[in-house]
Scaffold this motif. Structure first.
Motif, PDB file in Angstrom:
ATOM      1  N   ALA A 128       0.827  -1.209   0.000  1.00 28.56           N
ATOM      2  CA  ALA A 128       0.000   0.000   0.000  1.00 28.56           C
ATOM      3  C   ALA A 128       0.857   1.253   0.000  1.00 28.56           C
ATOM      4  O   ALA A 128       0.590   2.214  -0.738  1.00 28.56           O
ATOM      5  CB  ALA A 128      -0.929  -0.018   1.214  1.00 28.56           C
ATOM      6  N   TRP A 129       1.901   1.263   0.819  1.00 26.41           N
ATOM      7  CA  TRP A 129       2.770   2.430   0.935  1.00 26.41           C
ATOM      8  C   TRP A 129       3.442   2.748  -0.400  1.00 26.41           C
ATOM      9  O   TRP A 129       3.451   3.898  -0.849  1.00 26.41           O
ATOM     10  CB  TRP A 129       3.825   2.166   2.011  1.00 26.41           C
ATOM     11  CG  TRP A 129       4.749   3.320   2.259  1.00 26.41           C
ATOM     12  CD1 TRP A 129       5.966   3.541   1.669  1.00 26.41           C
ATOM     13  CD2 TRP A 129       4.547   4.413   3.156  1.00 26.41           C
ATOM     14  NE1 TRP A 129       6.535   4.698   2.133  1.00 26.41           N
ATOM     15  CE2 TRP A 129       5.675   5.255   3.052  1.00 26.41           C
ATOM     16  CE3 TRP A 129       3.522   4.746   4.035  1.00 26.41           C
ATOM     17  CZ2 TRP A 129       5.795   6.418   3.806  1.00 26.41           C
ATOM     18  CZ3 TRP A 129       3.635   5.910   4.779  1.00 26.41           C
ATOM     19  CH2 TRP A 129       4.776   6.729   4.653  1.00 26.41           C
ATOM     20  N   GLN A 130       4.003   1.740  -1.034  1.00 26.04           N
ATOM     21  CA  GLN A 130       4.732   1.961  -2.284  1.00 26.04           C
ATOM     22  C   GLN A 130       3.797   2.249  -3.446  1.00 26.04           C
ATOM     23  O   GLN A 130       4.092   3.098  -4.296  1.00 26.04           O
ATOM     24  CB  GLN A 130       5.618   0.757  -2.587  1.00 26.04           C
ATOM     25  CG  GLN A 130       6.745   0.565  -1.584  1.00 26.04           C
ATOM     26  CD  GLN A 130       7.576  -0.677  -1.844  1.00 26.04           C
ATOM     27  OE1 GLN A 130       7.285  -1.469  -2.751  1.00 26.04           O
ATOM     28  NE2 GLN A 130       8.618  -0.873  -1.048  1.00 26.04           N
ATOM     29  N   VAL A 226      -2.851   2.314 -11.067  1.00 24.14           N
ATOM     30  CA  VAL A 226      -1.817   1.449 -10.498  1.00 24.14           C
ATOM     31  C   VAL A 226      -2.399   0.053 -10.346  1.00 24.14           C
ATOM     32  O   VAL A 226      -3.334  -0.170  -9.560  1.00 24.14           O
ATOM     33  CB  VAL A 226      -1.329   1.989  -9.140  1.00 24.14           C
ATOM     34  CG1 VAL A 226      -0.222   1.091  -8.579  1.00 24.14           C
ATOM     35  CG2 VAL A 226      -0.821   3.420  -9.294  1.00 24.14           C
ATOM     36  N   ASP A 227      -1.840  -0.879 -11.096  1.00 21.37           N
ATOM     37  CA  ASP A 227      -2.357  -2.247 -11.177  1.00 21.37           C
ATOM     38  C   ASP A 227      -1.448  -3.185 -10.399  1.00 21.37           C
ATOM     39  O   ASP A 227      -0.287  -3.373 -10.753  1.00 21.37           O
ATOM     40  CB  ASP A 227      -2.417  -2.650 -12.653  1.00 21.37           C
ATOM     41  CG  ASP A 227      -2.772  -4.098 -12.857  1.00 21.37           C
ATOM     42  OD1 ASP A 227      -3.369  -4.703 -11.959  1.00 21.37           O
ATOM     43  OD2 ASP A 227      -2.445  -4.630 -13.945  1.00 21.37           O
ATOM     44  N   ALA A 228      -1.993  -3.802  -9.338  1.00 20.39           N
ATOM     45  CA  ALA A 228      -1.187  -4.691  -8.504  1.00 20.39           C
ATOM     46  C   ALA A 228      -1.301  -6.155  -8.894  1.00 20.39           C
ATOM     47  O   ALA A 228      -0.552  -6.985  -8.374  1.00 20.39           O
ATOM     48  CB  ALA A 228      -1.588  -4.517  -7.047  1.00 20.39           C
ATOM     49  N   LEU A 229      -2.230  -6.485  -9.801  1.00 19.62           N
ATOM     50  CA  LEU A 229      -2.496  -7.904 -10.068  1.00 19.62           C
ATOM     51  C   LEU A 229      -2.437  -8.299 -11.539  1.00 19.62           C
ATOM     52  O   LEU A 229      -2.312  -9.484 -11.852  1.00 19.62           O
ATOM     53  CB  LEU A 229      -3.875  -8.287  -9.513  1.00 19.62           C
ATOM     54  CG  LEU A 229      -4.017  -8.237  -7.988  1.00 19.62           C
ATOM     55  CD1 LEU A 229      -5.449  -8.535  -7.590  1.00 19.62           C
ATOM     56  CD2 LEU A 229      -3.077  -9.227  -7.339  1.00 19.62           C
ATOM     57  N   GLY A 230      -2.549  -7.346 -12.438  1.00 17.22           N
ATOM     58  CA  GLY A 230      -2.640  -7.669 -13.862  1.00 17.22           C
ATOM     59  C   GLY A 230      -4.061  -7.458 -14.333  1.00 17.22           C
ATOM     60  O   GLY A 230      -5.007  -8.020 -13.762  1.00 17.22           O
ATOM     61  N   VAL A 240       0.185   1.725 -14.840  1.00 15.25           N
ATOM     62  CA  VAL A 240       1.430   1.406 -14.138  1.00 15.25           C
ATOM     63  C   VAL A 240       1.279   0.014 -13.537  1.00 15.25           C
ATOM     64  O   VAL A 240       0.379  -0.217 -12.723  1.00 15.25           O
ATOM     65  CB  VAL A 240       1.733   2.419 -13.013  1.00 15.25           C
ATOM     66  CG1 VAL A 240       2.996   2.015 -12.256  1.00 15.25           C
ATOM     67  CG2 VAL A 240       1.861   3.836 -13.565  1.00 15.25           C
ATOM     68  N   ARG A 241       2.144  -0.915 -13.927  1.00 11.82           N
ATOM     69  CA  ARG A 241       2.140  -2.251 -13.307  1.00 11.82           C
ATOM     70  C   ARG A 241       3.029  -2.197 -12.080  1.00 11.82           C
ATOM     71  O   ARG A 241       4.204  -1.831 -12.145  1.00 11.82           O
ATOM     72  CB  ARG A 241       2.663  -3.299 -14.286  1.00 11.82           C
ATOM     73  CG  ARG A 241       2.629  -4.739 -13.721  1.00 11.82           C
ATOM     74  CD  ARG A 241       1.202  -5.202 -13.504  1.00 11.82           C
ATOM     75  NE  ARG A 241       1.156  -6.632 -13.203  1.00 11.82           N
ATOM     76  CZ  ARG A 241       1.069  -7.143 -11.977  1.00 11.82           C
ATOM     77  NH1 ARG A 241       1.041  -6.322 -10.942  1.00 11.82           N
ATOM     78  NH2 ARG A 241       1.006  -8.439 -11.786  1.00 11.82           N
ATOM     79  N   PHE A 242       2.458  -2.542 -10.938  1.00 12.44           N
ATOM     80  CA  PHE A 242       3.152  -2.381  -9.661  1.00 12.44           C
ATOM     81  C   PHE A 242       3.607  -3.714  -9.098  1.00 12.44           C
ATOM     82  O   PHE A 242       2.862  -4.698  -9.111  1.00 12.44           O
ATOM     83  CB  PHE A 242       2.237  -1.686  -8.646  1.00 12.44           C
ATOM     84  CG  PHE A 242       2.810  -1.651  -7.263  1.00 12.44           C
ATOM     85  CD1 PHE A 242       3.783  -0.719  -6.929  1.00 12.44           C
ATOM     86  CD2 PHE A 242       2.425  -2.580  -6.312  1.00 12.44           C
ATOM     87  CE1 PHE A 242       4.342  -0.710  -5.661  1.00 12.44           C
ATOM     88  CE2 PHE A 242       2.970  -2.567  -5.050  1.00 12.44           C
ATOM     89  CZ  PHE A 242       3.932  -1.629  -4.721  1.00 12.44           C
ATOM     90  N   TYR A 243       4.847  -3.741  -8.569  1.00 15.72           N
ATOM     91  CA  TYR A 243       5.381  -4.888  -7.838  1.00 15.72           C
ATOM     92  C   TYR A 243       6.017  -4.368  -6.552  1.00 15.72           C
ATOM     93  O   TYR A 243       6.796  -3.418  -6.580  1.00 15.72           O
ATOM     94  CB  TYR A 243       6.434  -5.639  -8.657  1.00 15.72           C
ATOM     95  CG  TYR A 243       5.903  -6.222  -9.939  1.00 15.72           C
ATOM     96  CD1 TYR A 243       5.310  -7.477  -9.967  1.00 15.72           C
ATOM     97  CD2 TYR A 243       5.996  -5.503 -11.141  1.00 15.72           C
ATOM     98  CE1 TYR A 243       4.825  -8.009 -11.153  1.00 15.72           C
ATOM     99  CE2 TYR A 243       5.510  -6.031 -12.322  1.00 15.72           C
ATOM    100  CZ  TYR A 243       4.930  -7.290 -12.325  1.00 15.72           C
ATOM    101  OH  TYR A 243       4.441  -7.813 -13.495  1.00 15.72           O
TER     102      TYR A 243
END
Length: 300
Positions: A128-130, A226-230, A240-243
């Motif tokens: 969440a922070w990043q 911001v996409d955390a899962l695809g 933005v694809r997030f890891y």
């Protein structure tokens, strides 16, 4: 020592308790006696083979809270017997009695936080922070799956950054999320969020799939998705694809919010590692408010 392992990809029943030698910390590493770990969606996705960590056997568990048992060479800032928490990345995770972690991914556990709640935090709170790093005061952010493990922490972090928070969640979680500071909530089972939301500056998508293209419809032209899962939004310039990346520095910022009373983690269930298969079944249901925590055999 005891650990959870699996010899093949599959359902929760592939998880089993085994006996293996206690690991030794290498340079820059810390051996932690595990007091608690937690279940993240990534755990069961790796278990099932949807996300590859390599071929089995391996031990899951990306979060740990516990006590320093030994220090590898070159490690400073920690002492044997000290309570710590943080993230673990690798094939030998925290579903075990002991785990080795990189020193730079651990921080001291604050006294006000017990091991159960500390173990629920690292992966979810750091994600969440990043993911919200670019969020500015006064902006509007839409968080999908707002009551989940990452989502309910993201709501609080966004509020702490003086953003206006909208979220999608089941109706029975709305009161909970309003109490965390959310301004507007949409019951995704009853209402298509695209019909009631407009002009958000950021979307944090913790659902993915078809939520992507739909989220773009409520996003400002210069907004960030911001996409955390695809999802199906890939290719849009706002995508933005997030890891997540383990970060002791970020965890210290998160601890500061906790100490200030501006962030708390919701623990839905506490189970023993002997019940890990049941914990995975509950997590896969997608109906967990907050986090599921696992404690060592017999400690629940």
């Amino acid at each position: 020592m005891r650990a959870i392992s699996q010899n093949s990809f599959g359902g929760p029943d592939v998880l089993r308790t085994i006996e293996i030698p206690r690991p030794e910390p290498g340079p820059g590493e810390v051996l932690v006696r595990v007091a608690a770990t937690s279940v993240n969606p990534a755990d069961w996705k790796v278990r099932a083979g949807h996300v590859l960590l390599g071929d089995p056997p391996f031990t899951l568990g990306f979060d740990v809270s516990g006590t320093v048992a030994a220090l590898g060479s070159g490690v400073t800032g920690f002492a044997v017997g000290e309570e710590v928490f943080g993230m673990v990345f690798g094939r030998f995770g925290a579903y075990a009695e002991y785990v080795v972690a990189q020193a730079e991914s651990l921080v001291r556990k604050p006294e006000a936080l017990d091991h159960v709640h500390a173990a629920a935090l690292p992966s979810a709170a750091t994600t969440a922070w990043q993911a919200l790093a670019g969020l500015r005061a006064g902006e509007r952010v839409l968080i999908h799956a707002a009551a989940g493990g990452v989502g309910h922490l993201a709501v609080q972090i966004a509020v702490a950054r003086a953003a206006e928070v909208l979220g999608t969640a089941r109706a029975d979680n709305h009161e909970f999320l309003l109490g965390l500071g959310a301004s507007e909530l949409i019951d995704y089972r009853a209402t298509d969020f695209t019909t009631v939301v407009r002009d958000v500056d950021m979307v944090l998508d913790l659902v993915g799939g078809s939520y992507g293209a739909r989220s773009l419809r409520v996003l400002r032209p210069q907004g960030r998705y911001v996409d955390a899962l695809g999802s199906d939004a890939e290719g849009d310039p706002r995508y933005v694809r997030f890891y997540v990346e383990p970060s002791g520095a970020d965890l210290r910022e998160i601890v500061a919010l906790i100490d200030a009373g501006r962030l708390r983690v919701e623990v839905a269930r506490v189970l023993s590692l002997a019940e890990v298969a049941e914990a995975h079944r509950i997590s896969e249901s997608g109906r967990v408010r907050g986090k599921i925590v696992l404690v060592p055999w017999g400690a629940a």
